[in-house]
Write an enzyme that holds these catalytic residues in place. Sequence first.
Site, PDB file in Angstrom:
ATOM      1  N   HIS A 213     -62.439  40.641 -14.299  1.00  0.00           N
ATOM      2  CA  HIS A 213     -63.022  40.660 -12.951  1.00  0.00           C
ATOM      3  C   HIS A 213     -61.943  40.733 -11.870  1.00  0.00           C
ATOM      4  O   HIS A 213     -62.134  41.330 -10.819  1.00  0.00           O
ATOM      5  CB  HIS A 213     -63.878  39.407 -12.782  1.00  0.00           C
ATOM      6  CG  HIS A 213     -64.564  39.327 -11.456  1.00  0.00           C
ATOM      7  ND1 HIS A 213     -65.415  40.307 -11.002  1.00  0.00           N
ATOM      8  CD2 HIS A 213     -64.515  38.385 -10.474  1.00  0.00           C
ATOM      9  CE1 HIS A 213     -65.873  39.970  -9.804  1.00  0.00           C
ATOM     10  NE2 HIS A 213     -65.335  38.820  -9.458  1.00  0.00           N
ATOM     11  N   ASP A 214     -60.803  40.109 -12.148  1.00  0.00           N
ATOM     12  CA  ASP A 214     -59.681  40.103 -11.203  1.00  0.00           C
ATOM     13  C   ASP A 214     -59.205  41.498 -10.808  1.00  0.00           C
ATOM     14  O   ASP A 214     -58.517  41.642  -9.799  1.00  0.00           O
ATOM     15  CB  ASP A 214     -58.488  39.361 -11.831  1.00  0.00           C
ATOM     16  CG  ASP A 214     -58.135  38.106 -11.070  1.00  0.00           C
ATOM     17  OD1 ASP A 214     -58.808  37.821 -10.072  1.00  0.00           O
ATOM     18  OD2 ASP A 214     -57.185  37.415 -11.476  1.00  0.00           O
TER      19      ASP A 214
ATOM     20  N   ASP B 113     -64.665  43.675 -17.014  1.00  0.00           N
ATOM     21  CA  ASP B 113     -65.238  42.612 -16.184  1.00  0.00           C
ATOM     22  C   ASP B 113     -66.500  42.076 -16.862  1.00  0.00           C
ATOM     23  O   ASP B 113     -67.513  42.765 -16.936  1.00  0.00           O
ATOM     24  CB  ASP B 113     -65.570  43.190 -14.796  1.00  0.00           C
ATOM     25  CG  ASP B 113     -66.080  42.134 -13.825  1.00  0.00           C
ATOM     26  OD1 ASP B 113     -66.398  41.010 -14.251  1.00  0.00           O
ATOM     27  OD2 ASP B 113     -66.156  42.449 -12.616  1.00  0.00           O
TER      28      ASP B 113
ATOM     29  N   SER C 162     -66.803  41.230  -5.705  1.00  0.00           N
ATOM     30  CA  SER C 162     -67.364  39.956  -6.152  1.00  0.00           C
ATOM     31  C   SER C 162     -68.325  39.411  -5.088  1.00  0.00           C
ATOM     32  O   SER C 162     -69.225  40.132  -4.655  1.00  0.00           O
ATOM     33  CB  SER C 162     -66.205  38.995  -6.431  1.00  0.00           C
ATOM     34  OG  SER C 162     -66.615  37.918  -7.205  1.00  0.00           O
TER      35      SER C 162
ATOM     36  N   ARG D 197     -61.134  25.314 -10.637  1.00  0.00           N
ATOM     37  CA  ARG D 197     -60.379  26.548 -10.466  1.00  0.00           C
ATOM     38  C   ARG D 197     -59.886  27.089 -11.818  1.00  0.00           C
ATOM     39  O   ARG D 197     -59.912  28.296 -12.060  1.00  0.00           O
ATOM     40  CB  ARG D 197     -59.196  26.291  -9.533  1.00  0.00           C
ATOM     41  CG  ARG D 197     -58.282  27.462  -9.330  1.00  0.00           C
ATOM     42  CD  ARG D 197     -58.985  28.624  -8.658  1.00  0.00           C
ATOM     43  NE  ARG D 197     -58.050  29.674  -8.262  1.00  0.00           N
ATOM     44  CZ  ARG D 197     -58.408  30.843  -7.783  1.00  0.00           C
ATOM     45  NH1 ARG D 197     -59.687  31.113  -7.617  1.00  0.00           N
ATOM     46  NH2 ARG D 197     -57.520  31.745  -7.433  1.00  0.00           N
TER      47      ARG D 197
END
Lengths: 369, 200
Positions: A347-348, A314, A148, A218
């Site tokens: 994406h994590d 992602d 990232s 968040r």
Amino acid sequence: MNTKKNIKKIIIKKPLTLDCGKTINNYPLAYETYGKLNEKKDNAILAFHALSGDQFVSGINPITNKSGWWSHLVGPNKSIDTNKFFVICANVIGGCMGSYGPSNVEPTTGKRLDTNFPVITINDMVNAQYNLLEFFKIEKLFCVTGGSMGGMQVLQFVANYPNKSKTAIPIACSASHSAQNIALNELGRQAIMADQNWNKGNYFNTNSSPTKGLAVARMAAHITYLSKKGLEEKFGRKLQERDNLKFSFDADFQIESYLRHQGSVFVDRFDANSYLYITRAMDYFDLIKEYNGNLSNAFKESKTKFFIISFTSDWLYPTSENKEILIALNASGADVGFIEINSDKGHDSFLLDIPDFLKSIKNFVEANY
Amino acid sequence: MKKEFKIIAQLIENNTRVLDVGCGDGILMKYLKDNKNIDTRGLEISKNNVQVCIGKGLTVIEGNAEKDLQQFPNSSFDYVILSQTLQAFYNPEKVINDLLKVANKAIVTIPNFGYWKVRSHLLFKGTMPITKDLPDEWYNTPNLHMCTIKDFFNFCSKKNIKLYKSIALHEQKTSNINKMNLNLKNLSSEVGIFLIENEN
């Protein structure tokens, strides 16, 4: 929160002229290391953290008491084996884990910098961290890696210092922050700034920080780190500790409860102003523009061996954007490999225990060391 | 290493840059790198094979030759290798053109559909041929465009592609193919190996 007193820091005396034009010096850079630097000093890996990360890559983070953000990947006998490699990670400037950032207190005034902190860029972050090579007297790193925003730093590092790392592994990133990603970051920033406690960034002396705004930021960001399929599998429409809908705005659904939890734990460890500055740095990142529309020129001088990794689900930094980097590297004749890892975790994925991902990094670093 | 790879390796000069399209588990690439000081790159569609190659220290890109060859600049390689995969593409002609863009020379190998066992299978059994080099059933074969040694030979002359070398492979034995023996080699060989170059 635990005390941050024991965080390792170097004070960088050498002046650094930031992209905004301002010059800084005598600023702190907080870092952590894992493993031992060998005599030849050829086993060092510089890891770059992502937006909400910090220097605590592996083991237990002494501030949050949780596992380091890359503890699946980095550690003794892990893919990046710290019995063999010396892993360094610094808190980015702009961050809130000991490095020069908006929560720094200006010695002359005794006040926090807050929004007097200059707007920084990925380039500034990388140039600040380059001082670590001098500090550890490392002529050439074995590898630079990160996912990232960490991946963006990898690209910038190789562009700025073409022959200072033997290998580079940019993961789930992009050479130019997309409009979608800028939009999502702006959503987070506006959430923080809409919180009255933000108080134009001067919340330190008011004893109430913009925790609600930061939590919403968040929560929104967290959704973008997952995938539709991943959410469906983990949460579906399952209810949170209840059998029926409550006809209220409580967290009826597990996904709501999960996001609220993610938001609330984040505000304990992260500074709202840092969030503004770091997301801004990501938005400003455009290595393609920096090299006049031709990304290949960024890597023209480099002999670094690249390995690019992306993840199927992602959608924040999709495979197509990772492939742009691949194409540019190929166009410059660089040595570049690429794999897209199957994962439903969005994406994590780069932070998770995904065997194919961990294996690919292990294969690459072992074969090239 | 199989005989076909040995022949390919012999066709390639030392100290050159080579792209292996459909490099599989990297056996040929590793050989070229270790024994001929060749700067190798691989393009491979299977994730598992990419992992294996990365583990061998080989530089491999996960991708599909029909889409991903274009990312390489023109003439960025001295040789490009395409081993027994031409028949699996939707558009083999385009792939050949792309190969000859990214490299000055291409080595293309094909399972020969003109081989007598293949012909007799179809002639006598009346079903789609299954042989050592063509092991799949018609309904699950990845092969879309089967051709014969003679087909490829004719294709090159029709498209102005220069055939540097044409080699027939049959049970570990090799022989050169030329206009005179073309019909015979087309009948007696399991695999054709061609070193080609663009005329212009």
